[in-house]
Design an enzyme around this catalytic site. Structure first.
Site, PDB file in Angstrom:
ATOM      1  N   ASP A 190       0.862  -1.184   0.000  1.00  0.00           N
ATOM      2  CA  ASP A 190       0.000   0.000   0.000  1.00  0.00           C
ATOM      3  C   ASP A 190       0.901   1.237   0.000  1.00  0.00           C
ATOM      4  O   ASP A 190       2.099   1.147   0.262  1.00  0.00           O
ATOM      5  CB  ASP A 190      -0.884  -0.010   1.257  1.00  0.00           C
ATOM      6  CG  ASP A 190      -1.778   1.219   1.333  1.00  0.00           C
ATOM      7  OD1 ASP A 190      -2.462   1.509   0.344  1.00  0.00           O
ATOM      8  OD2 ASP A 190      -1.774   1.908   2.374  1.00  0.00           O
ATOM      9  N   SER A 191       0.265   2.382  -0.217  1.00  0.00           N
ATOM     10  CA  SER A 191       1.006   3.637  -0.171  1.00  0.00           C
ATOM     11  C   SER A 191       1.442   3.979   1.249  1.00  0.00           C
ATOM     12  O   SER A 191       2.265   4.869   1.449  1.00  0.00           O
ATOM     13  CB  SER A 191       0.120   4.760  -0.712  1.00  0.00           C
ATOM     14  OG  SER A 191      -1.098   4.788   0.007  1.00  0.00           O
ATOM     15  N   THR A 194      -5.735   3.216  -5.080  1.00  0.00           N
ATOM     16  CA  THR A 194      -5.154   4.069  -6.114  1.00  0.00           C
ATOM     17  C   THR A 194      -4.172   3.271  -6.975  1.00  0.00           C
ATOM     18  O   THR A 194      -4.209   3.353  -8.209  1.00  0.00           O
ATOM     19  CB  THR A 194      -4.447   5.287  -5.475  1.00  0.00           C
ATOM     20  OG1 THR A 194      -5.361   5.936  -4.593  1.00  0.00           O
ATOM     21  CG2 THR A 194      -3.979   6.262  -6.518  1.00  0.00           C
ATOM     22  N   GLU A 202      -6.035   9.234   9.729  1.00  0.00           N
ATOM     23  CA  GLU A 202      -4.667   9.140  10.270  1.00  0.00           C
ATOM     24  C   GLU A 202      -4.485   9.991  11.520  1.00  0.00           C
ATOM     25  O   GLU A 202      -3.611   9.726  12.341  1.00  0.00           O
ATOM     26  CB  GLU A 202      -3.641   9.465   9.177  1.00  0.00           C
ATOM     27  CG  GLU A 202      -3.689   8.398   8.094  1.00  0.00           C
ATOM     28  CD  GLU A 202      -2.464   8.285   7.222  1.00  0.00           C
ATOM     29  OE1 GLU A 202      -1.456   8.940   7.506  1.00  0.00           O
ATOM     30  OE2 GLU A 202      -2.526   7.521   6.242  1.00  0.00           O
ATOM     31  N   GLY A 233      -2.839   9.068  -3.688  1.00  0.00           N
ATOM     32  CA  GLY A 233      -4.170   9.450  -4.164  1.00  0.00           C
ATOM     33  C   GLY A 233      -4.252  10.738  -4.956  1.00  0.00           C
ATOM     34  O   GLY A 233      -5.256  11.006  -5.604  1.00  0.00           O
ATOM     35  N   CYS A 272      -3.744  -1.060  -2.043  1.00  0.00           N
ATOM     36  CA  CYS A 272      -4.060   0.352  -2.263  1.00  0.00           C
ATOM     37  C   CYS A 272      -5.032   0.497  -3.439  1.00  0.00           C
ATOM     38  O   CYS A 272      -4.762  -0.009  -4.536  1.00  0.00           O
ATOM     39  CB  CYS A 272      -2.742   1.067  -2.573  1.00  0.00           C
ATOM     40  SG  CYS A 272      -2.919   2.812  -2.925  1.00  0.00           S
ATOM     41  N   CYS A 304     -11.283   3.215  -0.812  1.00  0.00           N
ATOM     42  CA  CYS A 304      -9.982   3.708  -0.336  1.00  0.00           C
ATOM     43  C   CYS A 304      -9.697   2.943   0.957  1.00  0.00           C
ATOM     44  O   CYS A 304     -10.608   2.710   1.759  1.00  0.00           O
ATOM     45  CB  CYS A 304     -10.061   5.206  -0.081  1.00  0.00           C
ATOM     46  SG  CYS A 304      -8.589   5.863   0.735  1.00  0.00           S
ATOM     47  N   THR A 305      -8.434   2.584   1.131  1.00  0.00           N
ATOM     48  CA  THR A 305      -8.047   1.749   2.271  1.00  0.00           C
ATOM     49  C   THR A 305      -8.528   2.266   3.624  1.00  0.00           C
ATOM     50  O   THR A 305      -8.843   1.485   4.519  1.00  0.00           O
ATOM     51  CB  THR A 305      -6.506   1.675   2.329  1.00  0.00           C
ATOM     52  OG1 THR A 305      -5.980   2.995   2.149  1.00  0.00           O
ATOM     53  CG2 THR A 305      -5.970   0.732   1.278  1.00  0.00           C
ATOM     54  N   HIS A 306      -8.559   3.599   3.775  1.00  0.00           N
ATOM     55  CA  HIS A 306      -8.865   4.178   5.090  1.00  0.00           C
ATOM     56  C   HIS A 306     -10.358   4.219   5.425  1.00  0.00           C
ATOM     57  O   HIS A 306     -10.724   4.302   6.587  1.00  0.00           O
ATOM     58  CB  HIS A 306      -8.342   5.612   5.165  1.00  0.00           C
ATOM     59  CG  HIS A 306      -6.854   5.735   5.125  1.00  0.00           C
ATOM     60  ND1 HIS A 306      -6.091   5.280   4.081  1.00  0.00           N
ATOM     61  CD2 HIS A 306      -5.985   6.287   6.020  1.00  0.00           C
ATOM     62  CE1 HIS A 306      -4.814   5.545   4.325  1.00  0.00           C
ATOM     63  NE2 HIS A 306      -4.726   6.151   5.492  1.00  0.00           N
TER      64      HIS A 306
HETATM   65  N1  DGL Z   1      -4.058   3.795   0.092  1.00  0.00           N
HETATM   66  C1  DGL Z   1      -4.689   4.849  -0.687  1.00  0.00           C
HETATM   67  C2  DGL Z   1      -5.903   4.270  -1.425  1.00  0.00           C
HETATM   68  O1  DGL Z   1      -6.479   3.287  -1.039  1.00  0.00           O
HETATM   69  C3  DGL Z   1      -5.084   6.019   0.189  1.00  0.00           C
HETATM   70  C4  DGL Z   1      -3.928   6.865   0.684  1.00  0.00           C
HETATM   71  C5  DGL Z   1      -3.164   7.538  -0.436  1.00  0.00           C
HETATM   72  O2  DGL Z   1      -3.671   8.504  -1.049  1.00  0.00           O
HETATM   73  O3  DGL Z   1      -2.081   7.088  -0.731  1.00  0.00           O
HETATM   74  O4  DGL Z   1      -6.274   4.803  -2.446  1.00  0.00           O
END
Ligand code: DGL
Length: 269
Positions: A11-12, A76, A153, A44, A74, A185-187
């Site tokens: 992931d990012s 994205t 976060e 993102g 991720c 999105c992961t979050h």
């Molecule tokens: N992990 C990214 C996603 O799921 C979110 C955080 C980012 O922008 O890197 O798109």
């Protein structure tokens, strides 16, 4: 490839731990190597070219760990880089977008599906593409929600500020009367309660992390690669920066305590 080799998850940054958590729950026999690109997050708001370059470097790193399969946790990176990487790779790879799109199509009754994600994910139109491939009669309403990631976060999962931002971003979902909403999105699954409070009980929230773990299990089973040995799984964590922050976020998300995280010079891969 041995079936007890680990699965690579990347992931990012920290968000992909929501995907790792689902894999740990649904595939408790599998070992994982997690990489979070904490030095270069967020993805993102970045271009396809950049996200593809970063993803290729991470895949090269994960291959040094002898992973048997890769999960692009991720959204994205799944949206912008997965197709190209899948063509270059000799091991199975899955992302989170297709499984999420599939569940959205299965659950909508009105044919109005909402998708929320980062700016790059929404701009890519990929959820729209997959959903309409599965059912061209479905209408997809996409909305980028860039403030959700920093709110999560900062730990503001149950907070007035988050409720306020949720209502601003998701007003359009009420307007279009979506009955299935993909948390692309992961979050976002971490603010599921706030989202649910605003959109209402009648809207089904799709969690691509959960769907991806299900698809991963099916994929490994089909290829005879599920780890059926009774050994205890090993979890390894790597990041490109900020170990302490990573560990404290991981402890708030994962079912197990993270004792060790290693910094990797990802630019050298
Ligand atoms: N992990 C990214 C996603 O799921 C979110 C955080 C980012 O922008 O890197 O798109």
């Amino acid at each position: 490839m041995k079936m007890n080799n680990p699965i690579g998850v990347f992931d990012s940054g920290v968000g992909g731990l929501t995907v790792a958590r689902e894999i740990m729950r649904q595939l408790p026999g599998e070992s994982l190597v997690y990489f979070g690109d904490t030095a270069r997050v967020p993805y993102g708001s970045k271009s396809k070219q950049t996200v593809l370059k970063y993803s290729r470097q991470i895949v090269r790193f994960l291959k040094t760990k002898n992973v048997k399969a890769i999960v692009v946790a991720c959204n994205t990176a799944s949206a912008l880089a997965l197709d190209e990487i899948a063509q270059e790779l000799d091991i199975p790879i899955i992302g989170v977008v297709k499984p999420g799109a599939k569940m959205a199509v299965q659950t909508t009754k009105t044919g109005n599906v909402g998708v929320i994600g980062t700016e790059s994910t929404i701009k890519s139109g990929i959820y729209n593409e997959y959903i309409r491939e599965l059912n061209p009669d479905v209408t997809v309403v996409g909305k980028a929600c860039p403030l959700f990631v920093p709110l999560v976060e900062e730990g503001l999962l149950e907070d007035r500020v988050t409720d306020d931002i949720v209502s601003r971003y998701l007003e359009v979902m009420r307007e279009y009367k979506v009955d299935s909403l993909v948390m692309g999105c992961t979050h976002y699954p971490l603010i599921r309660n706030a989202i649910k409070r605003y959109v209402g009980e009648e809207v089904n929230l799709v969690n691509p992390a959960f769907e991806t773990a299900k698809c991963l299990k099916e994929m490994l089973a089909e290829q005879g690669m599920l780890n059926v040995s009774k050994g205890k799984p090993q979890y390894e964590y790597y990041v490109s920066d900020g170990v302490d922050k990573f560990i404290s976020f991981a402890d708030s998300v994962l079912p197990c305590h993270v004792t060790e995280t290693t910094i990797v010079d990802i630019e050298s891969y």
